[in-house]
Design a protein around this motif. Structure first.
Motif, PDB file in Angstrom:
ATOM      1  N   ALA A   1       0.966  -1.104   0.110  1.00 17.60           N
ATOM      2  CA  ALA A   1      -0.080   0.211   0.003  1.00 17.60           C
ATOM      3  C   ALA A   1       0.986   1.257  -0.125  1.00 17.60           C
ATOM      4  O   ALA A   1       0.409   2.442  -0.606  1.00 17.60           O
ATOM      5  CB  ALA A   1      -0.984  -0.048   1.154  1.00 17.60           C
TER       6      ALA A   1
ATOM      7  N   VAL B   1       3.778   1.441  -1.268  1.00 20.32           N
ATOM      8  CA  VAL B   1       4.585   1.436  -2.501  1.00 20.32           C
ATOM      9  C   VAL B   1       3.561   2.102  -3.561  1.00 20.32           C
ATOM     10  O   VAL B   1       3.595   3.065  -4.406  1.00 20.32           O
ATOM     11  CB  VAL B   1       4.970   0.039  -3.169  1.00 20.32           C
ATOM     12  N   ARG B   2       2.214   1.691  -3.313  1.00 21.02           N
ATOM     13  CA  ARG B   2       1.185   2.153  -4.462  1.00 21.02           C
ATOM     14  C   ARG B   2       1.001   3.687  -4.202  1.00 21.02           C
ATOM     15  O   ARG B   2       0.877   4.311  -5.109  1.00 21.02           O
ATOM     16  CB  ARG B   2      -0.066   1.298  -3.942  1.00 21.02           C
ATOM     17  N   GLN B   3       1.237   4.010  -2.962  1.00 17.98           N
ATOM     18  CA  GLN B   3       0.800   5.481  -2.593  1.00 17.98           C
ATOM     19  C   GLN B   3       2.337   6.449  -3.303  1.00 17.98           C
ATOM     20  O   GLN B   3       2.171   7.378  -3.931  1.00 17.98           O
ATOM     21  CB  GLN B   3       0.775   6.019  -1.389  1.00 17.98           C
TER      22      GLN B   3
END
Ligand SMILES: NC(=O)C1=CN([C@@H]2O[C@H](COP(=O)(O)OP(=O)(O)OC[C@H]3O[C@@H](n4cnc5c(N)ncnc54)[C@H](OP(=O)(O)O)[C@@H]3O)[C@@H](O)[C@H]2O)C=CC1
Ligand SMILES: NC(=O)C1=CN([C@@H]2O[C@H](COP(=O)(O)OP(=O)(O)OC[C@H]3O[C@@H](n4cnc5c(N)ncnc54)[C@H](OP(=O)(O)O)[C@@H]3O)[C@@H](O)[C@H]2O)C=CC1
Ligand SMILES: NC(=O)C1=CN([C@@H]2O[C@H](COP(=O)(O)OP(=O)(O)OC[C@H]3O[C@@H](n4cnc5c(N)ncnc54)[C@H](OP(=O)(O)O)[C@@H]3O)[C@@H](O)[C@H]2O)C=CC1
Lengths: 301, 301, 301, 301
Positions: D263, D265-267
C-alpha cells in the motif's frame, strides 16, 4: 400545501433512516415510505404515513424523495431501476443521505438530470444519537437553487453544510471525514498502548490528550466509551469503515492525491477485518495494536 | 511564610518560561531567576525577582526550583552539572516543565533522590496563550506526597493531571499527545487536498469535519489559522515537532510498542524538515502533501 | 617478515570471527587472539596462535588487529578502554568487521588517529558460509594508503569494496544493505500470502519471481530455505535485524534522508520482536503477515 | 498438420506482441494476425502471415489464438464482443499474455467455457529483450490438459511456470511480482540516497548490495542502467506500474491479505505519477526520494 407539511417520500428506514423519518413526521410532514424489510415499517403512526409497494409508488406520490440505503448498487437500482423512484411521475428532487461515494453520485445525478429530476447528494455524520436528536452534520452538494428549496427539510436532521454544485462533492467531504475518524483510532491506540506500558492510567491519558493538542474524536469518545471498558461497541462496523476508507483512498488516487496516511489506515482496517471480522466494531483496530504491544488499553479495576 | 508567597526558583525564561514566571509573580511569589540570555531577564519587576548568577545560586535561594529548557542535555547540566541547581543547599524539589522525554527524567530523578531532592516531571501543553492565561494542561509524575505539595504552585499554570509516581510517565503522556498532534496535520492535509481537488471550499470542509467524527486539533485550529490563509505560522517548529515524534517512536520501541502510524508521521516530518527547514512551522507538513497533489489548500479569494 | 605471514591480532572469535581467524591461520599467518569466552579459543592449533590475556596484549603483539564484536559499546571499550587494544605499543592499524554503525566508527577513528593508529571500518556480509569459504562481501572505508596495505589481509575473507576515506561510510553501505534485506522479507511475504490465498503453490511463485523482475534475496534464499519448510532458521535474529534497521533509519534521518519504506520495515520488525521475541529468526516477520492474512506460506505436503 | 507448424492467431502486435509473433513465425508457424494499428502489421513476411479484418476472422482461421492487449476492457471486447474472437468457428483455445488481473481472467474463462473454448491465463515477465530472445518467464493457469497442449507453443516465448487450474492464479503471481519489482525501487532509492549523502559512490554501493543480502532487481539492473546515468528510461511507465500495484493491493484486500508494504509503494507510485506524469519511467519513483533528501543518486563525473 405549505412546505412544512408537504408530503415527502422516504426509502430505507434502517438505523439512521428510521429515526430521520420520525423527525419529519414530528415536524408535521406526511411521509410515503418504502422498505424491503417489513419490520422497518411497523410502529409508524398509521395516520401520518403511507406505505408504498415499490420505490416507483413513492416517486408517484411525493415531489421530494429521500433515500438512506446501504450500498451504491442498491441506491442505483432503487432510484433508476425498473419500478424505481424515477419511474414515478410526481418526483422532482431525490435526496441521498447514504455514504455511497462520489462516483455513483455523479452518474445518478447525470441520469436523473435527463429526466428533469434534481439529485441532492447529502451524506450525514453524527450517528444514531444525531439522527434521533436532529443534530447530524448534513453535507449537501446540488445546484444552489435546489439547496434553497431542500434546506428547510434537511433542517429537521441537523446542521447543513453546503458543498457546492459539483455532484459528489459532499460525498468527498464525508469520505475525508471518515478516513480521519478511523485514522485517529489507530494513532490514539499507539499512543495509549505506549502510555499503559509506561505505567499510565489510559483514562487519565485520554483526559490529558483531550485537554491538549492531540485531542480528537477517538480520545474524546471512542476510547472512553468502547475501548477502555473493553466493550468494543461504539456502533460502527469494521466492514463499513473499511469500505469508506477504501473508497476514500481510491477516490483520492483518482483525483491525483497520494494518501500515505490514509493508505496505511486502510491496511490496518483490512488487518482488523481479517482478524476480527467485518462485523466487529471498528474500535477493534485498537486490538491489533494491543496484540502487537502485548498490552490491553483498559480501565484500571 | 505561607506557601502562596514562598520564594521560588525559575530557570529558562523563554517563550514558555517567561510568561509562566510572570504568573508566579502575579500570584504573590518572589522568584529567583536565571537564564543564559540577558534579554530574557529584562522587563521583570525588580522588587519581585532576584537575578541569580548561576543555577546553583537559584538552588541556594529557593526550596522549589522550576526549569523550562530546550533540550535534555541542557536540562541535565543545569540541574546536575558543576554550579547546577543541585549544588544549592536550599533546594528540595526540582520541577521540569520542558518536553525532554522519559529517559532523562528517570536518570535525573534517580540522581537527585540520592541527594535528598525530589524530582517532578511536569511537561505542559497549551502553547503561548496557555502559558500567559494559566490554561495549560500540566502533566505531573512524582511521588504522591510531592504532588500534594507542588499542586498549588502548578495551579498557577493550568489544569493538573497526575500521572503516577513512575519518573517519566508524564513525559510519555506528553510525547503521545505530540505525536497525535503532528499526525492529524498529515491526515487532515490528505483529506483536504482531496476535497479541494473535488471542488470543495477547504474552510467548509474543516467546518464539516469539526461537526463530525473526524474533528481534531488540526481541523479545529491549525488549518483555519495557519494553512488556509497560507501563513504557516502556528507557532511550533518542524524541528521541535520532529524531535518530539522521534522521541515518541523511539520510546515506544523501547517499551515494545510498534507504531506504524507514528513512524510514518516521523518520516513525513523528516521530509518536511529536509524540504522546508527545521525552523519552518510544523504545519508545513501540509505543503508536502500539497506538492504531491499539485494543489494548495487555501481560502478562496 | 613477509606480509603474508605477518603476525595478526584477532578479537572476538564468535560465529563470524572464529572461521575468519581460521582462514588467516590457513593462509600462513600467526594470530594473537582474545575473547572473553574461553570456548571460543578452544580447538585452535596451538602452534599457530597465541592466546592473549587482554586486548592490550593483542595490541602489544601485532601491528594489525581485527575486531568482530557484538555491539558498539563493547567495540569502544575493547579498543579504547583501559587495557584496550590501543594501549598496546605494536598496533598501527585496527580493523573492525562488526556492524556497529557509522557514529561509533567516526568517533573511534578520530580517537585512534590522535594516537597515530589508523582505523579501518570494514563490515562484512555473507553469513557463516561466507566467513568459512572466504566469499564474504567486505566493505572498507579508511584512508586510501591504509586500504592498499590491508587489502591482502582482507582478501582472505572475500571480495573487497572500497567505500572511500570518510570514516563510517562502509558502515552506511552495510546498514542500507541490511535494511533492504529485511524489507524484501516483508514484501515477499505480502505477495506470497496473496498467492497462497489465490491457490498458488508458494514454491512455484518463488520460482516465478526469481525468474522475473521481483527477484530478491528473500524469494531466492530465505523463503525457500526457512519459510516454506516452516523452520524459520535462516540464521539471523530478529533482534539483530531490528538493531540494524533502527540504526539505518536513525542514520538516514541524521543525514536528512526520509525513509518511509525503511521506517515501516523497522516497525514491522518491532512488531515481530514483540510477538516472537528478539531471538526469533528474522524470517519470522513473514509470520506477522501470515497471522493477519490467516494463511501459512508453506510447501504443499 | 503437425503442431509445430499449426496455424496460430495473434492479436495485439505491440511492443511485446510484435516480437512474440516473429518468434512463432521463425519457429515455422503460419500466423493470422490482427491489430487496430496498421503499422503494427507492416514489415511482416507476407508469405507467413495472414492479416485478418477482425478478431472474429482470427477466430475463424485458427484453433489457438493469443492476445497481447493493453487493458482488461479491450481484452474482453476483443474476445467476447461483437466480431470478437469467440465468434469464430475454429477457435478452441484463447491464450492471454497481457497483465490484466485475476478478475477479468475469471470472468472471461467462465464465459468462454460455456462456448466450449478453453482460456489460458498466461502473463509474462522479461521485457522487450525477453520477448525478442524467447527468454520470458511465462506464468500459466488453465486446466492441466490444456497446459500440456499449449506448452510447446508457449515454449517459443520462454520458461513456463504452471500455476494450477484456478483461472487468474497466474495473474496473481504476476501482480505479486510486479508489486515487489516496484517496491525495491523505493527501498533501494532510500538506501542509496543515504549512501550518497554519506559520501559513497552509488555504483560502488550497488555493487556491494548485489554481492550481499540486499540484492534485488533494482540494484542489479534499474539503478545501474537508468538511475545512476540519470536517463530514467528503463522501459516501463509509472502509469502501468501504478495500475499493476493498484490491482495487486486491491486483489490482496479482496482475498483478505493486508499489504502495509504494498500500500505504501502504491501511494509512492501515485505521488510519482502526480509529480512526473503517467508516461514517466517508473524508475522516476527514485526522484521523489531524491527531492526529499535533496540529493541526486548519480554516477560521479
Ligand atoms: N513553545 C511551545 O509551544 C512549547 C514548548 N514546550 C517545551 O518547553 C521547553 C521550552 O520551550 P520554549 O520556552 O519554547 O523554549 P525557549 O528556547 O524559548 O526557552 C528556553 C529558555 O532557556 C534558556 N536557556 C537555554 N540554555 C540555558 C542554560 N544552560 N541555562 C539557563 N537558561 C538556558 C534559553 O535561552 P537561549 O535562547 O539563550 O537558549 C531560553 O531563554 C521545551 O522543552 C519545549 O519542548 C512545551 C509546550 C509548548
Ligand atoms: N552473524 C552474522 O550472520 C553476521 C554478523 N555480523 C556482525 O558481526 C558482529 C559479530 O557477530 P557474530 O560473530 O554473529 O557475534 P557473536 O556474538 O557470535 O561473536 C562475538 C564474539 O565476541 C565475544 N566478545 C563479546 N564481548 C567481548 C569482549 N569485551 N572482549 C572480547 N570478546 C568479546 C563474544 O563472546 P560472548 O559470547 O561471551 O559475548 C563472541 O565470542 C556483529 O556486529 C554482527 O552484527 C555481520 C555479518 C553477518
Ligand atoms: N511492456 C512490457 O514490458 C510488458 C508488458 N506486459 C503486458 O502486456 C500487455 C501489452 O503490453 P505492450 O505490448 O507493452 O502494449 P502495447 O500497447 O505496445 O501493445 C498492445 C497492442 O495492441 C493493440 N490494440 C489495442 N487495442 C486493440 C484492439 N481493440 N484490437 C486489436 N489490437 C489492439 C495496440 O494498438 P494501439 O497502440 O493502437 O492501442 C498495440 O499494438 C499489457 O497488458 C502489459 O501490461 C507484460 C510484461 C511486460
Amino acid at each position: 400545501m405549505s412546505l412544512a407539511t408537504e408530503t415527502l417520500g422516504f426509502i430505507g428506514l434502517g438505523r439512521m433512516g428510521g429515526p430521520m423519518t420520525r423527525r419529519l413526521i414530528d415536524a408535521g410532514h406526511h411521509v410515503v415510505v418504502y422498505d424491503t424489510r417489513a419490520e422497518a415499517l411497523a410502529d409508524l403512526p398509521a395516520d401520518k404515513v403511507t406505505i408504498a409497494a415499490s420505490p416507483a409508488e413513492v416517486g408517484a406520490a411525493a415531489r421530494v424523495v429521500i433515500c438512506s440505503l446501504p450500498s451504491p448498487a442498491i441506491l442505483s437500482s432503487v432510484i433508476l431501476g425498473e419500478d424505481g423512484v424515477a419511474a414515478g411521475s410526481a418526483v422532482k428532487i431525490v435526496i441521498d443521505v447514504s455514504t455511497t461515494g462520489p462516483t455513483v453520485a455523479s452518474s445518478i445525478a447525470a441520469n436523473l438530470k435527463e429526466k428533469g429530476i434534481a439529485f441532492v447528494d447529502s451524506p450525514i455524520s453524527g450517528g444514531l444519537a444525531g439522527a434521533r436528536g436532529g443534530t447530524l452534520a448534513v453535507m449537501v452538494s446540488c445546484p444552489e437553487a435546489t439547496f434553497t428549496e431542500v434546506d428547510p427539510i434537511l433542517a429537521n436532521f441537523g446542521r447543513r453544510f453546503y458543498c457546492g454544485d459539483a455532484p459528489g462533492s459532499a460525498q468527498v467531504a464525508k469520505l475525508g471525514n471518515n478516513m480521519i475518524a478511523a485514522a485517529v483510532i489507530l494513532l490514539s491506540a499507539e499512543a495509549l498502548a505506549m502510555g499503559v506500558k509506561a505505567g499510565l492510567d489510559p483514562r487519565v491519558m485520554c483526559d490529558i490528550i483531550n485537554a491538549s493538542s492531540g485531542r480528537n474524536s477517538a480520545t474524546q469518545e471512542k476510547f472512553p466509551r468502547s475501548v477502555l471498558p473493553g466493550t468494543f461497541d461504539f456502533g460502527f462496523t469494521t466492514g463499513l469503515s473499511y469500505k469508506d476508507v477504501r473508497m476514500c483512498v481510491d477516490e483520492a488516487e483518482n483525483l491525483g492525491v497520494p494518501m500515505v496516511g490514509g493508505a496505511l489506515v486502510r491496511q490496518m482496517l483490512a488487518a482488523t477485518k481479517a482478524r476480527f471480522g467485518a462485523d466487529s466494531d471498528f474500535t477493534s483496530m485498537a486490538r491489533i495494536v494491543e496484540e502487537w504491544a502485548g498490552v490491553e488499553i483498559r480501565d484500571r479495576a
